[in-house]
Design an enzyme around this catalytic site. Structure first.
Site, PDB file in Angstrom:
ATOM      1  N   ASP A   8      23.955  -1.538 -10.333  1.00  0.00           N
ATOM      2  CA  ASP A   8      22.568  -1.989 -10.293  1.00  0.00           C
ATOM      3  C   ASP A   8      22.242  -2.457 -11.719  1.00  0.00           C
ATOM      4  O   ASP A   8      22.933  -2.095 -12.668  1.00  0.00           O
ATOM      5  CB  ASP A   8      21.673  -0.812  -9.881  1.00  0.00           C
ATOM      6  CG  ASP A   8      20.208  -1.180  -9.902  1.00  0.00           C
ATOM      7  OD1 ASP A   8      19.857  -2.258  -9.388  1.00  0.00           O
ATOM      8  OD2 ASP A   8      19.404  -0.387 -10.444  1.00  0.00           O
ATOM      9  N   LEU A   9      21.216  -3.273 -11.881  1.00  0.00           N
ATOM     10  CA  LEU A   9      20.873  -3.781 -13.217  1.00  0.00           C
ATOM     11  C   LEU A   9      19.675  -3.043 -13.818  1.00  0.00           C
ATOM     12  O   LEU A   9      19.781  -2.361 -14.838  1.00  0.00           O
ATOM     13  CB  LEU A   9      20.575  -5.284 -13.130  1.00  0.00           C
ATOM     14  CG  LEU A   9      20.023  -5.908 -14.406  1.00  0.00           C
ATOM     15  CD1 LEU A   9      21.126  -6.168 -15.409  1.00  0.00           C
ATOM     16  CD2 LEU A   9      19.308  -7.216 -14.103  1.00  0.00           C
ATOM     17  N   ASP A  10      18.525  -3.193 -13.120  1.00  0.00           N
ATOM     18  CA  ASP A  10      17.275  -2.640 -13.656  1.00  0.00           C
ATOM     19  C   ASP A  10      17.322  -1.116 -13.673  1.00  0.00           C
ATOM     20  O   ASP A  10      17.424  -0.496 -12.620  1.00  0.00           O
ATOM     21  CB  ASP A  10      16.087  -3.103 -12.791  1.00  0.00           C
ATOM     22  CG  ASP A  10      15.934  -4.617 -12.800  1.00  0.00           C
ATOM     23  OD1 ASP A  10      15.537  -5.133 -13.840  1.00  0.00           O
ATOM     24  OD2 ASP A  10      16.223  -5.264 -11.779  1.00  0.00           O
ATOM     25  N   THR A  16      14.635  -2.623 -17.682  1.00  0.00           N
ATOM     26  CA  THR A  16      13.607  -3.589 -17.279  1.00  0.00           C
ATOM     27  C   THR A  16      12.579  -2.944 -16.362  1.00  0.00           C
ATOM     28  O   THR A  16      11.536  -3.546 -16.104  1.00  0.00           O
ATOM     29  CB  THR A  16      14.238  -4.765 -16.514  1.00  0.00           C
ATOM     30  OG1 THR A  16      15.193  -4.211 -15.649  1.00  0.00           O
ATOM     31  CG2 THR A  16      14.854  -5.777 -17.435  1.00  0.00           C
ATOM     32  N   LYS A  44      11.138   0.719  -7.162  1.00  0.00           N
ATOM     33  CA  LYS A  44      12.422   0.502  -7.829  1.00  0.00           C
ATOM     34  C   LYS A  44      13.485   0.095  -6.812  1.00  0.00           C
ATOM     35  O   LYS A  44      13.625   0.752  -5.780  1.00  0.00           O
ATOM     36  CB  LYS A  44      12.869   1.758  -8.583  1.00  0.00           C
ATOM     37  CG  LYS A  44      12.079   1.984  -9.850  1.00  0.00           C
ATOM     38  CD  LYS A  44      12.653   3.154 -10.626  1.00  0.00           C
ATOM     39  CE  LYS A  44      11.852   3.378 -11.903  1.00  0.00           C
ATOM     40  NZ  LYS A  44      12.262   4.616 -12.575  1.00  0.00           N
ATOM     41  N   GLY A  45      14.222  -0.944  -7.115  1.00  0.00           N
ATOM     42  CA  GLY A  45      15.284  -1.401  -6.224  1.00  0.00           C
ATOM     43  C   GLY A  45      14.791  -2.268  -5.082  1.00  0.00           C
ATOM     44  O   GLY A  45      15.586  -2.842  -4.344  1.00  0.00           O
ATOM     45  N   ARG A  48      11.250  -8.470  -4.712  1.00  0.00           N
ATOM     46  CA  ARG A  48       9.935  -8.905  -5.189  1.00  0.00           C
ATOM     47  C   ARG A  48       8.913  -8.957  -4.053  1.00  0.00           C
ATOM     48  O   ARG A  48       7.842  -8.358  -4.127  1.00  0.00           O
ATOM     49  CB  ARG A  48      10.076 -10.284  -5.841  1.00  0.00           C
ATOM     50  CG  ARG A  48       8.957 -10.622  -6.785  1.00  0.00           C
ATOM     51  CD  ARG A  48       9.195 -11.990  -7.407  1.00  0.00           C
ATOM     52  NE  ARG A  48      10.485 -12.089  -8.089  1.00  0.00           N
ATOM     53  CZ  ARG A  48      11.050 -13.228  -8.457  1.00  0.00           C
ATOM     54  NH1 ARG A  48      10.447 -14.383  -8.218  1.00  0.00           N
ATOM     55  NH2 ARG A  48      12.229 -13.248  -9.068  1.00  0.00           N
ATOM     56  N   SER A 115      22.398  -6.247  -7.922  1.00  0.00           N
ATOM     57  CA  SER A 115      20.974  -6.036  -8.180  1.00  0.00           C
ATOM     58  C   SER A 115      20.143  -6.862  -7.209  1.00  0.00           C
ATOM     59  O   SER A 115      20.535  -7.976  -6.850  1.00  0.00           O
ATOM     60  CB  SER A 115      20.649  -6.476  -9.612  1.00  0.00           C
ATOM     61  OG  SER A 115      19.261  -6.588  -9.795  1.00  0.00           O
ATOM     62  N   ALA A 116      18.988  -6.324  -6.838  1.00  0.00           N
ATOM     63  CA  ALA A 116      18.064  -7.076  -5.982  1.00  0.00           C
ATOM     64  C   ALA A 116      17.335  -8.158  -6.773  1.00  0.00           C
ATOM     65  O   ALA A 116      16.606  -8.965  -6.206  1.00  0.00           O
ATOM     66  CB  ALA A 116      17.045  -6.120  -5.369  1.00  0.00           C
ATOM     67  N   SER A 117      17.554  -8.176  -8.091  1.00  0.00           N
ATOM     68  CA  SER A 117      16.773  -9.087  -8.937  1.00  0.00           C
ATOM     69  C   SER A 117      17.333 -10.502  -8.992  1.00  0.00           C
ATOM     70  O   SER A 117      18.493 -10.713  -9.331  1.00  0.00           O
ATOM     71  CB  SER A 117      16.705  -8.544 -10.360  1.00  0.00           C
ATOM     72  OG  SER A 117      16.067  -9.478 -11.191  1.00  0.00           O
ATOM     73  N   ASN A 119      16.421 -12.396 -11.201  1.00  0.00           N
ATOM     74  CA  ASN A 119      16.470 -12.648 -12.638  1.00  0.00           C
ATOM     75  C   ASN A 119      17.734 -12.094 -13.294  1.00  0.00           C
ATOM     76  O   ASN A 119      17.890 -12.214 -14.511  1.00  0.00           O
ATOM     77  CB  ASN A 119      15.242 -12.025 -13.320  1.00  0.00           C
ATOM     78  CG  ASN A 119      13.951 -12.716 -12.900  1.00  0.00           C
ATOM     79  OD1 ASN A 119      13.814 -13.931 -13.056  1.00  0.00           O
ATOM     80  ND2 ASN A 119      13.014 -11.963 -12.349  1.00  0.00           N
ATOM     81  N   LYS A 146      17.991  -3.569  -0.276  1.00  0.00           N
ATOM     82  CA  LYS A 146      18.100  -2.112  -0.346  1.00  0.00           C
ATOM     83  C   LYS A 146      16.852  -1.512   0.319  1.00  0.00           C
ATOM     84  O   LYS A 146      15.776  -2.056   0.151  1.00  0.00           O
ATOM     85  CB  LYS A 146      18.165  -1.669  -1.819  1.00  0.00           C
ATOM     86  CG  LYS A 146      19.364  -2.261  -2.574  1.00  0.00           C
ATOM     87  CD  LYS A 146      19.254  -1.987  -4.084  1.00  0.00           C
ATOM     88  CE  LYS A 146      20.324  -2.783  -4.839  1.00  0.00           C
ATOM     89  NZ  LYS A 146      20.269  -2.612  -6.298  1.00  0.00           N
ATOM     90  N   GLU A 170      23.373   3.560  -9.605  1.00  0.00           N
ATOM     91  CA  GLU A 170      21.971   3.237  -9.271  1.00  0.00           C
ATOM     92  C   GLU A 170      20.988   4.152  -9.977  1.00  0.00           C
ATOM     93  O   GLU A 170      21.342   5.275 -10.339  1.00  0.00           O
ATOM     94  CB  GLU A 170      21.757   3.433  -7.756  1.00  0.00           C
ATOM     95  CG  GLU A 170      21.850   2.178  -6.932  1.00  0.00           C
ATOM     96  CD  GLU A 170      20.670   1.225  -7.131  1.00  0.00           C
ATOM     97  OE1 GLU A 170      19.668   1.626  -7.748  1.00  0.00           O
ATOM     98  OE2 GLU A 170      20.751   0.076  -6.670  1.00  0.00           O
ATOM     99  N   ASP A 171      19.754   3.686 -10.118  1.00  0.00           N
ATOM    100  CA  ASP A 171      18.690   4.557 -10.640  1.00  0.00           C
ATOM    101  C   ASP A 171      17.566   4.747  -9.620  1.00  0.00           C
ATOM    102  O   ASP A 171      16.629   5.490  -9.886  1.00  0.00           O
ATOM    103  CB  ASP A 171      18.085   3.974 -11.922  1.00  0.00           C
ATOM    104  CG  ASP A 171      17.251   2.750 -11.638  1.00  0.00           C
ATOM    105  OD1 ASP A 171      17.714   1.884 -10.867  1.00  0.00           O
ATOM    106  OD2 ASP A 171      16.127   2.653 -12.162  1.00  0.00           O
TER     107      ASP A 171
HETATM  108  C1  G6P Z   1      15.264  -4.640  -8.933  1.00  0.00           C
HETATM  109  C2  G6P Z   1      14.096  -3.847  -9.485  1.00  0.00           C
HETATM  110  C3  G6P Z   1      12.848  -4.072  -8.668  1.00  0.00           C
HETATM  111  C4  G6P Z   1      12.590  -5.555  -8.494  1.00  0.00           C
HETATM  112  C5  G6P Z   1      13.781  -6.235  -7.842  1.00  0.00           C
HETATM  113  C6  G6P Z   1      13.590  -7.742  -7.704  1.00  0.00           C
HETATM  114  O1  G6P Z   1      15.721  -4.038  -7.784  1.00  0.00           O
HETATM  115  O2  G6P Z   1      14.400  -2.464  -9.498  1.00  0.00           O
HETATM  116  O3  G6P Z   1      11.774  -3.454  -9.334  1.00  0.00           O
HETATM  117  O4  G6P Z   1      11.439  -5.783  -7.701  1.00  0.00           O
HETATM  118  O5  G6P Z   1      14.923  -6.001  -8.647  1.00  0.00           O
HETATM  119  O6  G6P Z   1      13.569  -8.301  -8.981  1.00  0.00           O
HETATM  120  P1  G6P Z   1      13.143  -9.794  -9.326  1.00  0.00           P
HETATM  121  O7  G6P Z   1      13.559  -9.931 -10.772  1.00  0.00           O
HETATM  122  O8  G6P Z   1      13.906 -10.695  -8.408  1.00  0.00           O
HETATM  123  O9  G6P Z   1      11.678  -9.889  -9.116  1.00  0.00           O
HETATM  124 MG    MG Z   2      17.430  -0.128 -10.531  1.00  0.00          MG
END
Ligand code: G6P
Ligand code: MG
Length: 222
Positions: A8-10, A16, A44-45, A48, A115-117, A119, A146, A170-171
């Site tokens: 996982d990233l964040d 972040t 978390k996880g 968006r 990661s779900a992000s 970014n 997730k 994971e966190d």
């Molecule tokens: C991670 C974070 C979440 C965030 C998700 C989407 O899982 O823990 O807090 O909402 O990524 O991130 P994004 O950068 O795409 O908005």
């Molecule tokens: Mg995380």
């Protein structure tokens, strides 16, 4: 044999989580919804759009906004988030992560970002760690976020490994749930009560090492 580590990233590679929290808290305030740290734990996880849906539901606003309005709110949150993270540098990599990535490289294990992000690629550039990873799963490419197992199953596939040959880090409770749903051993960083589903919970990323990953993986797959 342990072949790949799914990160996982964040909250694992970098903190972040605090910036996601600030951006959601401010958007929530504009909408009249109080996003405090306890509620933020549940975000978390979570992707968006799903995070926004949870905030709206929490504030009793589930039906108030159209799809287009929700997209605009997500863009607003993300623009603020991007502003907050621009100052990030390699100094923001969490303790223990760089030595672990070095160890994985040396031992020939794959490292994948799950990661779900959306970014994630940009953040890895800011941290200057992109080259340590053998792949980044595009969260837009998986059907369910997730706590569904999809992103970790895609991560194993990207590594060319079976789920049972991987370990996930994971966190977030939703992330640990996703790893376990994929039948992958899980290491969690954070509160042992919140993350009780993991095979091992560490207080801090500085406790991570290849030896700890191997030991956890061996016990979980024995
Ligand atoms: C991670 C974070 C979440 C965030 C998700 C989407 O899982 O823990 O807090 O909402 O990524 O991130 P994004 O950068 O795409 O908005
Ligand atoms: Mg995380």
């Amino acid at each position: 044999m342990l072949k790949a580590v799914l990160f996982d990233l964040d909250g694992v590679i970098t903190d972040t989580a605090k910036f996601h929290f600030l951006a959601w808290r401010d958007l929530g305030a504009e909408l009249g919804v109080t996003v405090d740290e306890a509620f933020n734990e549940e975000l978390k996880g979570v992707s968006r759009i799903d995070s926004l849906e949870r905030i709206l539901a929490f504030g009793g606003l589930a039906d108030k906004y159209s799809t287009a309005e929700k997209e605009a709110l997500c863009t607003k949150k993300n623009d603020h988030y991007l502003e907050l993270i621009q100052e990030m540098t390699p100094a923001d990599i969490l303790p223990g992560i760089l030595p672990l990535l070095e160890e994985l490289r040396e031992a020939g294990l794959k490292a994948i970002v799950t990661s779900a992000s959306k970014n994630a690629p940009g953040i890895l550039e800011l941290l200057q760690v992109k080259d340590y990873f053998d792949g980044i799963v595009d969260p837009a490419s998986v059907a369910a976020g997730k706590p569904a197992p999809d992103i970790f199953l895609a991560g194993a596939e990207l590594a060319g490994a079976k789920p049972a040959e991987c370990i996930g880090v994971e966190d977030a409770a939703s992330g640990v749930e996703a790893i376990k749903a994929a039948h992958i051993p899980a290491i969690a960083i954070g509160d042992a009560e919140v993350l009780a589903q993991a095979d091992r919970v560490l207080a801090d990323t500085s406790d991570l090492s290849l030896a700890v990953l191997r030991d956890t993986w061996e016990k979980a797959t024995a």
